[in-house]
Write an enzyme that holds these catalytic residues in place. Sequence first.
Site, PDB file in Angstrom:
ATOM      1  N   LYS A 195      53.333 -42.944 -26.679  1.00  0.00           N
ATOM      2  CA  LYS A 195      54.630 -43.494 -26.737  1.00  0.00           C
ATOM      3  C   LYS A 195      55.429 -42.461 -26.025  1.00  0.00           C
ATOM      4  O   LYS A 195      56.551 -43.080 -25.527  1.00  0.00           O
ATOM      5  CB  LYS A 195      54.866 -43.524 -28.119  1.00  0.00           C
ATOM      6  CG  LYS A 195      56.190 -43.834 -28.919  1.00  0.00           C
ATOM      7  CD  LYS A 195      56.291 -43.909 -30.268  1.00  0.00           C
ATOM      8  CE  LYS A 195      57.591 -44.070 -30.636  1.00  0.00           C
ATOM      9  NZ  LYS A 195      57.852 -43.923 -31.931  1.00  0.00           N
ATOM     10  N   GLU A 201      47.642 -33.240 -24.839  1.00  0.00           N
ATOM     11  CA  GLU A 201      46.117 -33.785 -24.547  1.00  0.00           C
ATOM     12  C   GLU A 201      46.139 -34.988 -23.749  1.00  0.00           C
ATOM     13  O   GLU A 201      45.301 -35.108 -22.890  1.00  0.00           O
ATOM     14  CB  GLU A 201      45.711 -34.007 -26.101  1.00  0.00           C
ATOM     15  CG  GLU A 201      45.496 -33.040 -27.030  1.00  0.00           C
ATOM     16  CD  GLU A 201      46.821 -32.998 -27.763  1.00  0.00           C
ATOM     17  OE1 GLU A 201      47.934 -33.334 -27.495  1.00  0.00           O
ATOM     18  OE2 GLU A 201      46.664 -32.514 -28.987  1.00  0.00           O
ATOM     19  N   GLY A 253      54.009 -44.479 -34.056  1.00  0.00           N
ATOM     20  CA  GLY A 253      52.941 -44.198 -33.194  1.00  0.00           C
ATOM     21  C   GLY A 253      51.618 -44.751 -34.188  1.00  0.00           C
ATOM     22  O   GLY A 253      50.694 -45.654 -33.954  1.00  0.00           O
ATOM     23  N   ARG A 254      51.811 -44.285 -35.409  1.00  0.00           N
ATOM     24  CA  ARG A 254      50.711 -44.714 -36.444  1.00  0.00           C
ATOM     25  C   ARG A 254      50.757 -46.387 -36.906  1.00  0.00           C
ATOM     26  O   ARG A 254      49.887 -46.760 -37.757  1.00  0.00           O
ATOM     27  CB  ARG A 254      50.432 -44.032 -37.493  1.00  0.00           C
ATOM     28  CG  ARG A 254      51.733 -43.766 -38.636  1.00  0.00           C
ATOM     29  CD  ARG A 254      51.738 -42.599 -39.316  1.00  0.00           C
ATOM     30  NE  ARG A 254      52.680 -42.225 -40.078  1.00  0.00           N
ATOM     31  CZ  ARG A 254      53.833 -41.572 -39.457  1.00  0.00           C
ATOM     32  NH1 ARG A 254      53.718 -40.879 -38.323  1.00  0.00           N
ATOM     33  NH2 ARG A 254      55.011 -40.983 -40.079  1.00  0.00           N
ATOM     34  N   GLU A 339      50.120 -38.871 -42.668  1.00  0.00           N
ATOM     35  CA  GLU A 339      51.132 -38.494 -41.677  1.00  0.00           C
ATOM     36  C   GLU A 339      52.543 -39.096 -42.248  1.00  0.00           C
ATOM     37  O   GLU A 339      53.465 -38.473 -42.090  1.00  0.00           O
ATOM     38  CB  GLU A 339      51.110 -39.030 -40.389  1.00  0.00           C
ATOM     39  CG  GLU A 339      51.904 -38.431 -39.347  1.00  0.00           C
ATOM     40  CD  GLU A 339      51.189 -38.482 -37.593  1.00  0.00           C
ATOM     41  OE1 GLU A 339      50.843 -37.580 -37.169  1.00  0.00           O
ATOM     42  OE2 GLU A 339      51.239 -39.605 -37.457  1.00  0.00           O
ATOM     43  N   HIS A 370      24.385 -41.152 -49.847  1.00  0.00           N
ATOM     44  CA  HIS A 370      23.298 -40.211 -49.364  1.00  0.00           C
ATOM     45  C   HIS A 370      23.777 -38.955 -49.006  1.00  0.00           C
ATOM     46  O   HIS A 370      23.128 -37.961 -48.230  1.00  0.00           O
ATOM     47  CB  HIS A 370      22.156 -40.663 -48.521  1.00  0.00           C
ATOM     48  CG  HIS A 370      21.694 -42.209 -48.961  1.00  0.00           C
ATOM     49  ND1 HIS A 370      20.569 -42.002 -49.819  1.00  0.00           N
ATOM     50  CD2 HIS A 370      22.054 -43.640 -48.639  1.00  0.00           C
ATOM     51  CE1 HIS A 370      20.015 -43.398 -50.074  1.00  0.00           C
ATOM     52  NE2 HIS A 370      21.116 -44.181 -49.311  1.00  0.00           N
ATOM     53  N   LYS A 499      52.391 -27.666 -32.447  1.00  0.00           N
ATOM     54  CA  LYS A 499      52.282 -28.252 -31.040  1.00  0.00           C
ATOM     55  C   LYS A 499      53.396 -27.007 -30.215  1.00  0.00           C
ATOM     56  O   LYS A 499      52.976 -26.458 -29.109  1.00  0.00           O
ATOM     57  CB  LYS A 499      53.338 -29.269 -30.961  1.00  0.00           C
ATOM     58  CG  LYS A 499      52.442 -30.557 -31.130  1.00  0.00           C
ATOM     59  CD  LYS A 499      53.300 -31.672 -30.962  1.00  0.00           C
ATOM     60  CE  LYS A 499      52.727 -33.049 -31.641  1.00  0.00           C
ATOM     61  NZ  LYS A 499      53.681 -34.275 -31.344  1.00  0.00           N
TER      62      LYS A 499
HETATM   63  O1  F6P Z   1      51.283 -35.347 -33.104  1.00  0.00           O
HETATM   64  C1  F6P Z   1      51.497 -36.471 -33.752  1.00  0.00           C
HETATM   65  C2  F6P Z   1      51.978 -37.608 -33.279  1.00  0.00           C
HETATM   66  O2  F6P Z   1      53.164 -37.590 -32.765  1.00  0.00           O
HETATM   67  C3  F6P Z   1      51.528 -39.010 -33.595  1.00  0.00           C
HETATM   68  O3  F6P Z   1      52.637 -39.391 -34.750  1.00  0.00           O
HETATM   69  C4  F6P Z   1      51.318 -39.953 -32.845  1.00  0.00           C
HETATM   70  O4  F6P Z   1      50.581 -41.013 -32.979  1.00  0.00           O
HETATM   71  C5  F6P Z   1      50.677 -38.944 -31.552  1.00  0.00           C
HETATM   72  O5  F6P Z   1      51.223 -38.004 -31.967  1.00  0.00           O
HETATM   73  C6  F6P Z   1      50.585 -39.401 -30.283  1.00  0.00           C
HETATM   74  O6  F6P Z   1      51.861 -39.423 -29.853  1.00  0.00           O
HETATM   75  P1  F6P Z   1      51.982 -40.236 -28.334  1.00  0.00           P
HETATM   76  O7  F6P Z   1      51.744 -41.589 -28.427  1.00  0.00           O
HETATM   77  O8  F6P Z   1      53.633 -40.149 -28.091  1.00  0.00           O
HETATM   78  O9  F6P Z   1      51.300 -39.590 -27.275  1.00  0.00           O
END
Ligand code: F6P
Length: 535
Positions: A195, A201, A253-254, A339, A370, A499
């Site tokens: 987003k 990452e 995002g979620r 979250e 199990h 972060k």
């Molecule tokens: O670190 C949390 C977060 O902001 C989530 O809410 C989100 O889904 C994820 O990181 C990834 O964010 P982006 O889509 O901006 O890379």
Amino acid sequence: MKLDDLKTLSGGTKTILDLFEQIPNRAQEFSASTGDMLFDYSKTQIDGDIRAALIKLCDDAGLADRREAMFSGAKINETEGRAVLHTALRNLDGGPVQVDGLDVMPDVLDTLHRMRIFAEEVRGGTYTGAGGSFTDVVNIGIGGSDLGPVMATHALSPYHDGPRLHYVSNVDGAHIADTLRQLDPTRTLVIVASKTFTTIETMTNARTARAWMSEGGGDPARQFAAVSSALDKTQAFGIPAERVFGFADWVGGRYSVWGPVGLPVMIAVGSNAFDAFLRGGQSMDVHFRAAEWAENLPVMLALVGIWHRQVLGHASRAVLPYDQRLLRLPAYFQQLEMESNGKSVAMDGTALEVASGPVVWGEPGTNGQHAFYQLIHQGTDVIPCEFMVAAEGHEPELAHHHRLLLANCLAQSEALMRGRSLDEARDRMAAKGLEGAELDRQARHRVFPGNRPSTTLIYPQLTPFVLGQVIALYEHRVFVEGVLLGINSFDQWGVELGKELATSLGPIVDGEEDTAGKDGSTAALVAYALRQRGE
Ligand code: F6P
């Protein structure tokens, strides 16, 4: 009615089995349905008085107004000044939805149209990589830009007839290395889903994938697509605008799997199946907006959650899908619920006076049986369980497997409720020939306290439509719980501090800066890593 007032009702509650004896049609009275989906909460200690009190919470919290505020584009995400409109992404036949006086639907439908064209071109081999039609698609994203599509891709595998799908999320180089090793760089499409297009990452993995593709004879200018709200940044990365699928800041995002973040799912299962997924979600929206509280699945699921967590104090809840294809659903719900509702500050900035949302965890059945069910049955903590299961599987030739699966699911909720008394356990031991103190000792280990609550969501089959219903059901459950707790379910400030510290630790771990100002533990751990690397 306040949450605290409910605690007086919890003191003298009868056992679940007592309630079944007292109310002959309890299963019918304490369940709710929409379409073919049935939500059974009769195996909880909720009785008529408790339900009435819980429902009163909804009225007192102004739930109906908050719900309409969300659907109509009001800026209910107050700490970020944003509307919350993931529902607009599945508003396929709906009317206009206004944000700041502008109808957002034309843009939503236009992007969906572009996604459909692109997905079908990739699937049909009319849009190709340097080496020919795409055999594989790699989605690079994390959190909400990963968990939803991963979960849905697994869930819909019977409908998967497009190229192979792979997901890379972790910044651990092992993840991308293990994924790319098996792929042809000239016939792989990479979707960078972020987003913000700043997530460390995702951007690290995206650059690694781009280098891998160039070095292997692929064409990143052609074989990369992006899903993002940050169009300036996707362009700077070198992804042409025609292959960027944007969404607005009013999609969290979620909550984003319904829109461009769902592109890999659409490529896997096709645009018709993806439409059915959207329609499932939309049907749950219609139900959520119209049904009376007591008949309303998201509301009743939320009230059961509030009863177990905030009233009875159970710290976690287990999500237990009896469906191997829902193996990533617990992880998806972890982000969605934790979250969203893992907050200790109320909307007005005051400290939350009740417990925040619970820890959410789980695994598909029967595997969990199990592994950790021992603790659920006999541990000292009560863990409310949320079972889900389909009446039918997708493999008619393996229908006997599915019947076993269903029997196991039902057996677990029955066992949790019924338990086994000391007398019953003693009878069993006596039948095995034990006597005296040894009989007593062995019997005690075989006692199940019972009266442990669970709910069961049952549906005909895990189709794209049903998956859409399930996801939207849980989204709205989270919303209702958030309203009743008085928190903002749509921000996530709790992820920021880690972060920031990771950014400041980068040069220290690289050995370029010293650990001055860091605590003793952090400094010692950095020193260990540098020593191991011979620095
Ligand atoms: O670190 C949390 C977060 O902001 C989530 O809410 C989100 O889904 C994820 O990181 C990834 O964010 P982006 O889509 O901006 O890379």
